[in-house]
Design a protein around this motif. Structure first.
Motif, PDB file in Angstrom:
ATOM      1  N   ALA A  96     -11.064   3.824   4.593  1.00 31.83           N
ATOM      2  CA  ALA A  96     -10.170   4.878   4.078  1.00 31.83           C
ATOM      3  C   ALA A  96     -10.315   5.076   2.571  1.00 31.83           C
ATOM      4  N   VAL A  97     -11.010   4.169   1.904  1.00 31.45           N
ATOM      5  CA  VAL A  97     -11.070   4.243   0.438  1.00 31.45           C
ATOM      6  C   VAL A  97     -11.683   5.560  -0.041  1.00 31.45           C
ATOM      7  N   LYS A  98     -12.809   5.940   0.532  1.00 24.87           N
ATOM      8  CA  LYS A  98     -13.482   7.152   0.067  1.00 24.87           C
ATOM      9  C   LYS A  98     -12.610   8.401   0.242  1.00 24.87           C
ATOM     10  N   PRO A  99     -12.067   8.671   1.441  1.00 27.85           N
ATOM     11  CA  PRO A  99     -11.213   9.868   1.570  1.00 27.85           C
ATOM     12  C   PRO A  99      -9.988   9.824   0.664  1.00 27.85           C
ATOM     13  N   LEU A 100      -9.471   8.623   0.384  1.00 27.94           N
ATOM     14  CA  LEU A 100      -8.314   8.526  -0.500  1.00 27.94           C
ATOM     15  C   LEU A 100      -8.692   8.851  -1.944  1.00 27.94           C
ATOM     16  N   VAL A 101      -9.864   8.409  -2.367  1.00 30.44           N
ATOM     17  CA  VAL A 101     -10.319   8.725  -3.726  1.00 30.44           C
ATOM     18  C   VAL A 101     -10.506  10.238  -3.880  1.00 30.44           C
ATOM     19  N   LEU A 102     -11.140  10.844  -2.887  1.00 31.53           N
ATOM     20  CA  LEU A 102     -11.333  12.298  -2.934  1.00 31.53           C
ATOM     21  C   LEU A 102      -9.995  13.033  -2.949  1.00 31.53           C
TER      22      LEU A 102
END
Length: 241
Positions: free
Chosen positions: A226-232
């Motif tokens: 989930a880290v990548k979608p949360l950063v975006l």
């Protein structure tokens, strides 16, 4: 001297759930029957309550009693609520009996009917509490519907519930990421005219409501992917940074 004994018909046992499930379809007795079934605490009444709930327009009060009967009780809790049948052993969870009705409350929600929306909200909360495997698909379906002012309360409850499904983390997280990845509607700050701003504010507020709830639910699941979608998402919707 002869003794005449008049034998009256034996009345129904008031301590049997069957006495009260028979009265659920009687408009004069239904409300009292629901209260008595709640107090008796026997989960075997759930199927009859569920049928009555469906037949009578899905009132939230009746669904709340179904949920109450499905919850587990410790012996101490049973004693505190005067459920004498369970004072020694407690009562195991009976979510399997309630599941068909909880799912139906979600999949057949009618946003034009406040009672139906309230039932869906209660059902979503209960499924999150139960983490019932068979309920995740219905929660996802409701959460991913087009967001509306009338439906958002139930949708936010569904999203929060999805975040509790730690036994199905990958599937739950994928559903939440799908909501977070939606393109936002026009930001009210991008227009100067007040009429246009007001029009955009409601739509943008609904978007922030479900997106913010999805971010929080994803945090509860603690899934590294989930880290990548949360950063975006931090840059797509700075309000939720």
């Amino acid at each position: 001297v002869g003794l005449l004994v008049a034998v009256a018909g034996c009345p129904d046992n008031p301590y049997s759930y069957k006495t009260w499930t028979k009265k659920l379809s009687d408009s004069k007795e239904s409300e009292r029957a629901v209260t008595q079934l709640e107090q008796l605490g026997n989960p075997d009444a759930i199927p009859a309550l569920g049928q009555a709930w469906d037949d009578q327009g899905k009132p939230a009060r009746m669904l709340q009693v179904i949920i109450s009967l499905a919850r587990p009780l410790t012996p101490e809790q049973a004693k505190a609520t005067y459920m004498t049948d369970y004072e020694k052993t407690g009562r195991p969870a009976n979510w399997d009996k309630a599941l068909p009705f909880l799912v139906k409350a979600l999949t057949e929600v009618d946003e034009a009917n406040p009672r139906s929306v309230e039932s869906a909200q209660k059902a979503a909360d209960a499924l999150g509490e139960a983490k019932a495997e068979g309920g995740l698909d219905a929660l996802v379906e409701l959460a991913q519907k087009t967001v509306t002012k009338k439906l958002i309360s139930a949708q936010v409850s569904a999203i929060r519930a999805i975040g509790k499904f730690d036994g199905q983390k990958a599937k739950a997280a994928a559903a939440l990421v799908k909501i977070i990845d939606r393109d936002p509607p026009a930001n009210p700050r991008t227009v100067k005219e007040k009429d246009q701003q007001r029009s955009l504010q409601e739509k943008y507020g609904l978007f922030l409501g479900v997106t913010g709830a999805s971010i929080n639910a994803l945090a509860d699941l603690r899934v590294p992917s989930a880290v990548k979608p949360l950063v975006l998402s931090m840059y797509r919707t700075p309000e939720l940074f």
